[in-house]
Design a protein around this motif. Structure first.
Motif, mmCIF file in Angstrom:
data_model
loop_
_atom_site.group_PDB
_atom_site.id
_atom_site.type_symbol
_atom_site.label_atom_id
_atom_site.label_comp_id
_atom_site.label_asym_id
_atom_site.label_seq_id
_atom_site.Cartn_x
_atom_site.Cartn_y
_atom_site.Cartn_z
ATOM 1 N N TYR A 153 4.497 0.576 -8.848
ATOM 2 C CA TYR A 153 4.904 0.703 -7.453
ATOM 3 C C TYR A 153 5.874 -0.386 -6.990
ATOM 4 N N LYS A 190 5.938 4.538 2.721
ATOM 5 C CA LYS A 190 6.218 5.492 3.791
ATOM 6 C C LYS A 190 6.301 4.739 5.115
ATOM 7 N N SER A 227 2.455 -2.536 4.426
ATOM 8 C CA SER A 227 2.999 -1.192 4.237
ATOM 9 C C SER A 227 4.073 -0.934 5.272
ATOM 10 N N TYR A 256 -4.512 7.360 8.735
ATOM 11 C CA TYR A 256 -4.028 6.083 8.196
ATOM 12 C C TYR A 256 -4.914 4.934 8.676
ATOM 13 N N TYR A 303 9.151 -0.504 -3.522
ATOM 14 C CA TYR A 303 9.016 -1.148 -2.209
ATOM 15 C C TYR A 303 10.180 -2.128 -2.048
ATOM 16 N N ARG A 339 8.992 7.907 -2.288
ATOM 17 C CA ARG A 339 7.850 7.521 -1.448
ATOM 18 C C ARG A 339 6.534 7.605 -2.223
ATOM 19 N N TYR A 340 5.610 6.727 -1.867
ATOM 20 C CA TYR A 340 4.292 6.717 -2.503
ATOM 21 C C TYR A 340 3.233 6.235 -1.525
ATOM 22 N N VAL A 341 2.002 6.590 -1.802
ATOM 23 C CA VAL A 341 0.828 5.996 -1.168
ATOM 24 C C VAL A 341 -0.143 5.686 -2.309
ATOM 25 N N TYR A 367 0.798 -1.224 0.000
ATOM 26 C CA TYR A 367 0.000 0.000 0.000
ATOM 27 C C TYR A 367 0.835 1.280 0.000
ATOM 28 N N THR A 368 1.854 1.337 0.849
ATOM 29 C CA THR A 368 2.719 2.520 0.871
ATOM 30 C C THR A 368 4.098 2.132 1.376
#
Length: 362
Positions: free
Chosen positions: A311, A61, A107, A115, A315, A80-82, A58-59
């Protein structure tokens, strides 16, 4: 004439010395005896079904600074991403429509209300999409018990929180020692999950700097004593943008970390016959058929990454993560062919809940 390994494998219960002896095996023939015993137990208690978990990252971060992790908060080079909601639900839909039976949301560790609420909303929508039979596993780190409860109420039923090492001294060699990285809080969070009725999973990294065979034996004993329902563990793989990388010279060769990981899977299967054990992606990072070796050593879970291809490369918990450019359709086609050769098959459309958990509930 029976060897010491034969004598140990004939026992009903293994003691600490037995576990250390098995983990110390380097001879190929003796290793194969351990893997064969574990696989026979898996077939008897679990069957030859491999259950899929569609993984959504998912993220990347993260609020933590674990010393081994590529997406640690202090790593400023991470893009970084969400994921937006549509992207998450598209990944879940793919897993559901292709009969995976389960979805995993993973995540970096984040603790705040927005969140928490967003994850709850995603869980609810995925559950509505997949129906009551869909398994939803979370791997979102340490949270307060009320957060775990909120996510369970939304529809999650499994949670993986890796202890990383059951040795507190080693834990603080791979984590900072502060409020955000507290060994006792990790244990308390794991207990909260169990108390709340989650199928509770944990795991460790195998082949860490400073880690001993005795540490790994104690990790297995910890999982048995805690009465864990599922396990995700694999070889430690280094990331060059982490503080722990300065100790790379202390590491075992990757081939030895791979072998130790297979032994850990096999011995745990012998000790805990009906739990779910994942064949980790990290195995695949070392050997082309790494996950398949994990299955033949007693694992029964594979987690295909159904995240959007945009994505996957972002990660990166460790260097050279496999599958970041792989299409989900081609992955499954290749997996089916490999499993067919091994005499294993995918449990299509089945959540594959932990039989250990189900037995305990009864």
């Amino acid at each position: 004439m029976k060897t010491r390994i034969d004598q140990i494998l004939a026992k009903e219960k293994l003691n600490r010395l037995d576990i250390i002896t098995l983990l110390s095996v380097k001879d190929t023939q003796e290793s194969e005896k351990i893997f064969k015993k574990a696989y026979e137990i898996k077939k008897e208690y679990i069957g030859n079904k491999v259950y899929l978990r569609g993984l959504i990252e998912y993220t990347n971060k993260c609020e933590k600074n674990c010393l081994y992790c590529g997406i640690r908060a202090a790593n400023k080079s991470v893009d970084r991403y969400v994921m937006d909601e549509k992207t998450v639900l598209d990944g879940a839909r793919y897993a559901i429509e292709n009969d995976y039976g389960s979805v995993v949301i993973q995540s970096g560790e984040i603790c705040n209300d927005s969140y928490t609420d967003k994850i709850a909303e995603l869980i609810y929508k995925i559950k509505q999409m997949g129906g009551q039979g869909l398994g939803i596993t979370l791997s979102l780190g340490e949270q307060k018990p009320e957060v775990y409860q909120k996510w369970k109420d939304a529809g999650a039923n499994r949670y993986l929180l890796r202890i990383e090492s059951s040795n507190e001294e080693l834990y603080y060699k791979i984590h900072p020692q502060n409020d955000k990285h507290n060994y006792q809080k990790r244990l308390e969070a794991l207990q909260s999950l169990k108390d709340l009725g989650y199928q509770t999973g944990t795991g460790v990294m195998i082949g860490l700097p400073f880690q001993t065979i005795e540490d790994l034996a104690n990790d297995l004993i910890f999982m048995k004593k805690f009465d864990i329902d599922m396990v995700g563990m694999g070889p430690y793989l280094e990331h060059d943008q982490t503080p722990l990388s300065k100790y790379d010279h202390l590491l075992l060769p990757q081939s030895q970390r791979f072998h130790l990981s297979l032994l850990m899977i096999a011995i745990l299967r012998i000790m805990m016959k009906d739990i779910n054990i994942a064949a980790s992606t990290a195995l695949q990072a070392i050997a082309t058929n790494g996950r398949e070796h994990g299955l033949m050593a007693g694992a029964n879970i594979i987690m295909p990454n159904v995240s959007d291809l945009n994505y996957k490369p972002k990660y990166q918990l460790y260097n050279n993560k496999p599958g970041i450019t792989e299409n989900s359709d081609s992955f499954i086609e290749n997996l089916k062919n490999k499993l067919n050769i091994l005499g294993e098959e995918i449990g299509w459309g089945v959540a594959g809940n932990s039989r250990h958990f189900q037995s305990r509930q009864k």
